[in-house]
Every structure is written in structure tokens, then in C-alpha cells.
Design a protein around this motif. Sequence first.
Motif, mmCIF file in Angstrom:
data_model
loop_
_atom_site.group_PDB
_atom_site.id
_atom_site.type_symbol
_atom_site.label_atom_id
_atom_site.label_comp_id
_atom_site.label_asym_id
_atom_site.label_seq_id
_atom_site.Cartn_x
_atom_site.Cartn_y
_atom_site.Cartn_z
ATOM 1 N N ASP A 158 0.986 -1.262 0.458
ATOM 2 C CA ASP A 158 0.140 -0.241 0.052
ATOM 3 C C ASP A 158 0.906 1.499 -0.339
ATOM 4 O O ASP A 158 0.860 2.712 -0.664
ATOM 5 C CB ASP A 158 -1.225 0.016 1.110
ATOM 6 C CG ASP A 158 -1.847 1.022 1.298
ATOM 7 O OD1 ASP A 158 -2.257 1.846 0.119
ATOM 8 O OD2 ASP A 158 -2.642 1.569 1.982
ATOM 9 N N SER B 253 1.643 0.456 -14.802
ATOM 10 C CA SER B 253 1.742 -0.708 -14.115
ATOM 11 C C SER B 253 3.193 -1.629 -13.965
ATOM 12 O O SER B 253 3.107 -2.284 -13.021
ATOM 13 C CB SER B 253 0.651 -1.645 -14.881
ATOM 14 O OG SER B 253 -1.031 -0.044 -14.329
ATOM 15 N N ALA C 122 2.143 2.073 -3.419
ATOM 16 C CA ALA C 122 1.213 2.416 -4.139
ATOM 17 C C ALA C 122 0.791 3.666 -4.147
ATOM 18 O O ALA C 122 0.982 4.229 -4.774
ATOM 19 C CB ALA C 122 -0.146 1.396 -3.769
ATOM 20 N N TYR D 185 5.277 0.124 -11.613
ATOM 21 C CA TYR D 185 5.224 -0.398 -10.005
ATOM 22 C C TYR D 185 5.601 -1.516 -9.632
ATOM 23 O O TYR D 185 6.107 -2.181 -9.107
ATOM 24 C CB TYR D 185 3.513 -0.194 -9.886
ATOM 25 C CG TYR D 185 3.417 -0.877 -8.305
ATOM 26 C CD1 TYR D 185 3.457 0.208 -7.471
ATOM 27 C CD2 TYR D 185 1.776 -1.566 -8.593
ATOM 28 C CE1 TYR D 185 3.352 -0.476 -6.111
ATOM 29 C CE2 TYR D 185 1.763 -1.767 -7.185
ATOM 30 C CZ TYR D 185 2.119 -1.695 -6.415
ATOM 31 O OH TYR D 185 1.558 -1.692 -4.691
ATOM 32 N N HIS E 56 3.617 5.379 -5.630
ATOM 33 C CA HIS E 56 3.982 5.760 -7.433
ATOM 34 C C HIS E 56 2.637 6.614 -8.100
ATOM 35 O O HIS E 56 2.663 7.319 -8.894
ATOM 36 C CB HIS E 56 3.769 4.114 -7.608
ATOM 37 C CG HIS E 56 3.168 4.285 -9.138
ATOM 38 N ND1 HIS E 56 4.041 3.653 -10.297
ATOM 39 C CD2 HIS E 56 2.360 3.740 -9.756
ATOM 40 C CE1 HIS E 56 3.878 3.540 -10.791
ATOM 41 N NE2 HIS E 56 2.574 3.315 -10.801
#
Length: 431
Positions: free
Chosen positions: A152, A175, A155, A178, A158
Amino acid sequence: MDITLSFSLSILVVLGFSLFSSLLLLRKRASFSPNTPPGSIGWPIVGESIEFGLSGPPKFIKKRMEKFSPDVFKTSLLGEKMAFFCGPKGNKFVFANENKVLASWWPKSASKVLLFTEVINEGQKVVAPLLANSVHDILKPEALKQYVPLMDSMARKHMETEWAPFKEVKVYPLSQKYTFALSCKLFMDEDDEDKVAKVLENFNTVTNGMISMPIDFPGTAYNRAVKGGKVLRDGLMKIISARRKELIEKKEIVRDDILSKMLLVTNENGRLMNEKEISNNIIGLLVASYETSSVAITFVLKHLAENPHIYDQVYEEQMMIAKSKQDELLTWEDVEKMKYSWNVARESIRLAPPGQGAFREALTDFKYAGFTIPKGWKIFWNVNTTHNNPKYFPDPEKFDPSRFEGAGPVPYAFVPFGGGPRMCPGKETLG
């Protein structure tokens, strides 16, 4: 009679008897040949590889299941005789017979690009169970609970730096960025952004060239992939060697990544995995996790954009969880509440599977569905034998997350994660 003519007639007689004997021998061999599955092996050398590539797996498979058998059919791909196992029964057989009558197999072209091939034959049988234990230990639900906040956190960072500042973004490359950074962190505890970015650029060169025509001439995509693979392996070997040195000198900080576990695990004879075996397994994990995860994320967002009413329900579920957090990081308990969101993800993966399937090799002759699969043949199980089949998913082209409510699909019909000892460990987080 002319001597030349007499000699010629003698030759013809000998050739005639030789031909007759050969025909008898071939007929005798044919009478004892195994009852292999129906199908076609296509053209010499290339087999049906071109048609498979041009038509795509779904159409290629559907056509042959209808023409030959809904259970199993033969073909020739990548220069190998191959049996396609179809339907839930075929999936179950492949998953249940890993390391019994079947073993994992990689095409030579892919192995040459990615792996230290000199340790595959002798090491793979030992490494596979060690790897399975290491991976499943770190990716079991109990262990994954501690990684949810990290995922988390990464994310959020990012999204803040790569998405929020822009009105328009390209989802797939972001995507990829990450998921690759997350994989490097979980597998090798590597979080240097510049180093990860350089590895990712090289890794894309390798994976893109790996699926191109395996022509190893200067200037071709495959040649670039071969060179890139060497650079990738050399870089990994430096990381692995440095970490092993830290362990030997007892200077390593406490880490809980897969590389650390691989450096410590031994087989029943007390043998540690050597550094080339570890490199092969780390690369295998990166290939399996990075590409599939980034593809899955991309298509989930695509399907949400195309279905606003479904997006609204996902948004509502996510907001309910967010409101209860007060800006705290997500926990495993929060993930378990995402029931509808996960059904949406599963339906997206069904329609656009990130991985098409996997290869196996027959370790011995065996029977399946009334046919004989000879030793050495390659086996391919593919998600499209069930994911697009209206028998298991009515109106299969429709995006319908409700398919996964209640009991969901029949066993072994929804198989994006594979199954058996080689099932994708990520399923543990979502299933």
C-alpha cells in the motif's frame, strides 16, 4: 544379356526387395505405434507455430477441440511434438501429476535468453521443491499480512508521483514500473529507484526479444535479448554473491525477502543452492510476477472504464474501507473486505488472462482420455480451453463479475493461477 543391363536389373531387384522390406518394417512399427491423440503436426520443422501465432491461442485451440477432440489433441510447436490438454479434466490431470509423470519445461529459446542453462538439468529437480517451499513460505496468507502495508505504501507513492500530477497517463508502462519495483523489493529487498529503473529497461528488452523469432543474428530482437539476458544474469550474480558474503561474514542486516531464504535453504543432503540456481529462480519469479501482474492491473482498469456501473460499485466498496482507515495503511483485514472488487478482478483475468498457460514434459509414456502420450512429448495446458467456453461461462464474451458469486465456476475451469505444486503463489492472497 548385356552385362550393364544384367547389373542394372540386379540393382533393381535388390532395391525392390529393400523397399519391400522397409515397407513391411514400417507397417510392423505402425502396428505397434502408440495411439497418440488426434491432431495435426503441420509443416516440417515449423509445425503449426505460424498458425498458432497468427490466429492466437483462443481460435487455434477452439478450432482443434471442435475438429479433433474436446479432451486432448496433438500439434507441433517450437519444434516439439505437443499435446494440448483441454477442459477442467485436462487441467486437473496436469496439476495433479506434477513431478510424477510430468515435469516443468521451458522452450530452449527462452532458456537461452534467461537462464544459466548449464545448471537446469542437474539442478532443476533439486531446486524446484526448495523454491516451492521458499516461495510458499513468504507468500502464504499468514506471511503476506505483513507485506500489505508495504504494498500500500509503495502504491501510494507511485500514484502520487506517476499518476496524480498528470491529466492523462499510459496505464501499462506505469503498471510495469510499479509491479517491477514491488517485485524487486519483495524478492531481493532492493529499493534503489535508479537501479530498479535500469534493470527494468534491460528486463523489457529481454522479455520482448524472448517471444520473438529465435534468430540469433546481430540486430535482431532475439539477439538483443540474448545479450540483455547476460547483462541481467551478471547483475543478479553480483547481488547474490554480495549477499552471500554478508551472510558468511555475519554482516547481513535482517531481511525477509526470498533471496535471503534461498541463500539459507538446503536439500535433504544438506546442500545449499548454488548462485546460478538462485539466479535462475529469481529470474523465473520476476518473469512470472512482473509481466502477469502489470497486464492484470491494466485490464482491470480497462474493464472498469468500459463498465461505469461496475466502476461505481467498486468505488463504493473501496470508499467504505478508506473512510474507516483515517489515512492508515491497508491491512490484511481490509483486503478481505474487498469481495466485489476481487470478483471484478477475477472476471477481468478470465476475459484477458495475463498468462496463457504453461509447458510440461512427459517423463514416461502414460495414458490419458484413451490415448497414449509418449515420453519426451511436451504438454501444454491453456486457460482458453475453459475460460472462453460457454459450457463453463455462459455468454463468455460478456463482462459479468456475478459469475464468481456463491459457489462460482466448476472446479478447474477458472485457472489463471495454474494449480498443483506450481500454482502461482499469488492466488493465496486473493482466493
